[in-house]
Design an enzyme around this catalytic site. Structure first.
Site, PDB file in Angstrom:
ATOM      1  N   ASP A 265      26.122  13.375  11.163  1.00  0.00           N
ATOM      2  CA  ASP A 265      25.519  13.845   9.935  1.00  0.00           C
ATOM      3  C   ASP A 265      24.403  12.883   9.553  1.00  0.00           C
ATOM      4  O   ASP A 265      24.379  11.733  10.011  1.00  0.00           O
ATOM      5  CB  ASP A 265      26.597  13.901   8.841  1.00  0.00           C
TER       6      ASP A 265
ATOM      7  N   ASP B 233      30.668  13.001   6.442  1.00  0.00           N
ATOM      8  CA  ASP B 233      31.305  12.573   5.202  1.00  0.00           C
ATOM      9  C   ASP B 233      31.607  13.730   4.265  1.00  0.00           C
ATOM     10  O   ASP B 233      32.448  13.615   3.386  1.00  0.00           O
ATOM     11  CB  ASP B 233      30.441  11.532   4.479  1.00  0.00           C
TER      12      ASP B 233
ATOM     13  N   ASP C  34      31.552  18.976   6.967  1.00  0.00           N
ATOM     14  CA  ASP C  34      31.689  18.383   8.294  1.00  0.00           C
ATOM     15  C   ASP C  34      33.094  18.522   8.869  1.00  0.00           C
ATOM     16  O   ASP C  34      33.296  18.334  10.065  1.00  0.00           O
ATOM     17  CB  ASP C  34      31.345  16.885   8.240  1.00  0.00           C
TER      18      ASP C  34
END
Length: 953
Positions: free
Chosen positions: A357, A671, A675
């Site tokens: 990410d 986070d 995700d």
């Protein structure tokens, strides 16, 4: 205050929680009617209670914790453990056939190893769960709602469809809701969508269906209000929310076995086949060679075959592997990484791609002013994040006094005054309360000396809040020394420039000519092309239409005219300083790094270029494009592109699945709630411990306590070292066990030629006793093997490419080395036995079978100790850094001392069937044992030459 005044809007027949209409496409009044609520008064207490009873609490469905008995049982679900349990049953049967005399030592030892292995696994999992719980913030969220016409605070878990939420700055949104009205409302949705910048929200109905990140008239559970106020009607709670849909997707995502689990499973199955084959071959050979026909002799032969099979099983392998992995887990914990599953440590070592990410993982998730462009030039501000540390430079040199410094100070001072955020330090950690963009000005002002003092000379008199339509905000302020009022404004540069008639040049105000306006816009476009978010700053001094007292009524946008333009700032969520070298190290190790984010494509591409993930000019692949690709096209796309933006959770899953289908081992970091499904599906999911959500942490196999991408690369190195060490102690254990098997096998088959048959009146004579075989297993499968598992890194493990998923822990070359070493050990042990026995191939021996057997037994033990040094590398000499592993030196020394005791201590002689050895015997044993060392060195010399030739070719 914005409100929804749209009169005509199509509806979606497949709408969610509100029933027949899509709340994003319908007018707010229609949504409220569908939910049976008056937005001005809210639900009644009775109606809310009834709906709560019908729909249940506003909570995500939690996965049930695994009970202790199931955790214990899971420790035994491993092919190696099955093999050991099978050996235990066979050994118990053999003990019973022998008359069940004495304690079944081998049964007890194998059972103890299996139990210890299970305890290690259960304890480590419990410790990991405790660490995860310690990282979690266990606070109950509350929401302000209207009920019975009154404002009341209720636990967010008690929210129901139709509740009217009252939103303010700093609030956490308790449920998915449709906005009814808003005033400068901006909501941070990074945890849900990955979008780093707060999203402007308004109650207007959308013209067409949109992705979650573009539903600007909705607020979602788990997001946070950065600025402004709003009123919204709850449309979905619990598992019906967007967060709930991701949790559902997470439940449907299958968890993959780690590469280590798959490989150890293969090793266990393979050893099982080998062990059975050894037992059958040995028994059949002895029966044929010795002509065994008597039932008693048949039982003896069967028992010998069973003991050989048990000897061939590396009993200590599961426990040693668990200990080695647990030690790796402890080392990672010191680096702020909590590993929830032992085998996950090694999985990172096999990673061939890291899907990361962006927001909060590769970037700081802290908006930062990096560039200031004014009439006199450009200023660059160093430093990242909210810590106000960094120098101001112009053209690569420190910013000096002059017009440019004056203009930069005015830009940052004006931006700090037209501001609703706060900057706070707590224990050395800086944080922003309010909008991150506002906070960026406060941080930048502290970096440029003299700016904070300018800000401190003003007090606020009133403000015009930020509005998504105007794209700007203003505050009226009074100069405490001079008593004059000043309007400070900041906003979208093009909008702001339309309201400006002059420009600040140094400490002078000059007319804003068409040429200067064009240059200012060119500065804005230059920053935009570099993926900066741009904000212009302006002011107006001594206006008659501004208040002079702090209790003046609220201002409106009519005061935003005839402004003096000062400059524009470039703001970005900057890359973490440690991320770029970590990515470079990953690339050196042959690992791809892919960025998968919900952020804007231009921003994603810029950050990816800065970090070295993608080459300059590579564009990000947008989520809409991914959605249109079939599986085969997607597989080609993930080969060619490393940056993906505006992606939804299902897109992340497809990317991970496409890479795995191509044989890649994937580590996925993240986070946000968005995700979590991809983290669970990946070979190893890595969650952020500081900024990560609870859903993400529960889905991950590893949690970073410091959110540091560099920790992941450190884990890769640790994982590679661990896998190398696993191969080392596998090689060592199998070297030793194969030596035992071949010694017994050829000792029985060649008993006549070696003089062994003539030295004993037994029908079937063995070169080693069962107790001696057991002793060898104890001292070779314990301390030395464990020391091999903590061997330090000898080679640069990050200088080689990731191993393929098709690579085996025990490949053909290792098997050749195992059989070669076993054969050499057997030759050494049986040669010493022949040397001391009368008759045989080597004449001159005069010792008893007990002395000769003890000498062979000791030779085999010493040879096993020396193979520990051979096993440290498949090709590097045993004499390379021989003293670097002090644990191995200590374990070998301890084993030698114990072997001497077994041979020379009287009561141990009785227990293990040994006899006293003279100095001549000891010298012969040591000399013969070194044969394995020289044979291994010769083999490694050949392998190095072959590898060099293959590399040169």
């Amino acid at each position: 205050m914005a409100s929804d005044d749209r009169t005509d809007q199509p509806t979606d027949p497949n709408a969610p929680a509100t029933g027949p209409i899509d709340p994003t496409l319908a007018r707010a009044a229609e949504v409220a009617d569908a939910l049976g609520v008056d937005p001005a008064a809210g639900l009644t207490t009775t109606d809310a209670a009834r709906r709560l009873e019908a729909d249940g609490p506003n909570e995500l469905r939690e996965s049930r914790g695994t009970p202790l008995w199931r955790r214990i049982l899971s420790q035994f679900q491993d092919p190696l453990i099955y093999l050991l349990l099978g050996a235990l049953v066979v050994a118990l049967f053999a003990w019973a056939l022998e008359g069940a005399e004495g304690l079944p030592i081998d049964v007890i030892v194998i059972g103890a190893i299996v139990i210890v292995n299970a305890i290690i696994g259960v304890v480590q999992e419990a410790r990991a769960d405790e660490a995860v719980a310690a990282l979690s913030r266990m606070t109950e969220a509350n929401s302000l709602v209207l009920r019975d016409g009154d404002r009341i605070t209720v636990p967010s878990r008690d929210l129901v469809r139709g509740d009217v939420l009252l939103l303010g700055e700093g609030d956490q949104v308790g449920a998915d809701a449709r906005l009814v009205e808003s005033s400068g409302l901006r909501v941070g949705e990074a945890s849900l969508t990955g979008e780093s910048q707060p999203v402007d929200k308004h109650p207007r109905a959308l013209a067409e269906p949109a992705e979650v990140g573009d539903r600007t008239n909705m607020v979602f559970k788990g997001t946070a209000v950065n600025r402004g106020t709003g009123r919204a009607v709850v449309t979905a709670t619990g598992m019906d929310t967007q967060m709930g849909s991701i949790a559902t997707l997470l439940d449907q995502t299958e968890e993959e076995q780690t590469p280590l689990q798959r490989e150890i499973g293969r090793v266990g199955r393979m050893l099982g086949i080998v062990v059975i084959a050894i037992a059958i071959v040995v028994v059949a050979t002895i029966i044929v060679v010795e002509g065994v026909t008597q039932p008693a002799d048949l039982v003896t032969v069967l028992l010998l075959g069973v003991s050989l099979a048990v000897a061939a099983v590396p009993e200590g392998l599961p426990a040693i592997m668990s200990v080695v992995l647990a030690l790796g887990v402890q080392r990672m914990a010191k680096r702020n990484a909590v590993v929830r599953q032992l085998s996950s440590v090694e999985t990172l070592g096999a990673a061939s791609a890291i899907c990361s990410d962006k927001t909060g993982t590769l970037t700081t998730n802290e908006m930062t002013v990096q560039r200031i462009l004014t009439a006199s030039g450009e200023v660059e501000l160093a430093g990242v994040g909210y810590a106000p540390v960094g120098d101001a430079t112009a053209g690569g040199v420190p910013l000096g006094d002059g017009p440019l410094r004056e203009e930069a100070q005015v830009v940052l001072a004006a931006g700090s005054l037209a501001n609703d955020a706060g900057l706070r330090e707590d224990g050395g950690r800086w944080s922003v309360q309010g909008d991150p963009t506002d906070g960026a000005f406060l941080v930048a002002a502290r970096k440029l000396e003299g700016t904070v003092e300018r800000v401190g000379r003003f007090e606020r008199l009133g403000s015009v809040p930020f509005d998504a339509d105007r794209m700007m905000m203003s505050t009226a302020n009074r100069h405490l020394d001079e008593g004059v009022s000043v309007l400070f404004s900041k906003g979208a540069p093009d909008v702001l420039l339309e309201r400006c008639t002059a420009i600040r040049v140094g400490d002078e105000v000059e007319p804003l000519t068409d040429e200067r306006r064009a240059r200012a816009l060119a500065d804005v476009h230059a920053l935009t092309r570099e993926a900066y978010r741009t904000l212009g700053v302006a002011y107006r001094e001594q206006p008659d239409d501004l208040p002079t007292e702090t209790d003046a009524p609220e201002l409106d946008d009519s005061v935003e005219h005839d402004l003096v333009y000062v400059g524009v700032v470039g703001i970005i969520d900057p890359a973490r300083p440690e991320a770029k070298p970590a990515i470079a190290e990953a690339h050196r190790a042959g690992i791809r790094v892919l960025m998968i984010t919900g952020d804007h494509p231009e921003t994603a591409a810029r950050i990816a270029t800065d970090l070295g993930i993608a080459p300059p000019g590579e564009e990000a692949v947008a989520g809409r494009e991914l959605g249109a690709l079939d599986d085969e096209t997607l597989r080609r796309t993930v080969h060619e592109h490393s940056v993906y933006a505006r992606v939804a959770p299902e897109h992340k899953l497809r990317i991970v699945d496409a890479l795995q289908a191509d044989g890649q081992v994937i580590a996925m970091t993240g986070d946000g709630v968005n995700d979590a499904p991809a983290l669970k599906s990946a070979d190893i999911g890595v969650a952020m411990g500081v900024t990560g959500t609870e859903v993400t942490k529960q889905a991950a196999k590893m949690i970073l306590g410091d959110d540091d991408f560099a920790t992941i690369v450190a884990a890769v190195r640790q994982g590679r070292v661990i896998f190398d060490n696993i191969k080392k102690f596998l090689r060592y254990l199998l070297f030793s066990n194969m030596g035992e098997v071949m010694t017994v096998f050829f000792g029985v088959v060649l008993a006549g030629a070696l003089g062994l048959a003539g030295a004993s009146d037994e029908a079937v004579v063995a070169p080693l006793l069962a107790t001696q075989i057991l002793w060898m297993n104890l001292i070779t499968d314990s301390a030395p093997a464990l020391a091999m598992g903590v061997d330090p890194e000898i080679d640069d493990v990050m200088a080689r490419k990731p191993r393929s998923v098709d690579d085996r822990a025990i490949d053909g070359r290792m098997w050749f080395g195992i059989f070669l070493t076993g054969a050499v050990m057997a030759v050494a042990a049986l040669g010493v036995m022949d040397l001391f026995l009368p008759g045989g191939l080597i004449p001159g021996g005069e010792d008893s079978v007990e002395v000769a057997r003890t000498a062979a037994f000791t030779t085999l033990v010493f040879a096993s100790m020396l193979t520990g040094f051979n096993a440290r590398s498949e090709t590097r000499s045993a004499f390379f850094r021989p003293f670097s592993n002090r644990w191995l030196l200590g374990a070998v020394a301890l084993s030698v001392v114990l072997q001497v005791a077994v041979v020379e201590v009287p009561f141990l002689q009785v227990a293990f069937g040994t006899a006293h050895l003279s100095a001549e015997h000891w010298i012969a044993c040591i000399a013969a044992a070194t044969l394995v060392l020289w044979a291994s060195e010769l083999q490694k010399l050949v392998l190095r030459a072959r590898d060099r030739a293959r590399f040169a070719g």
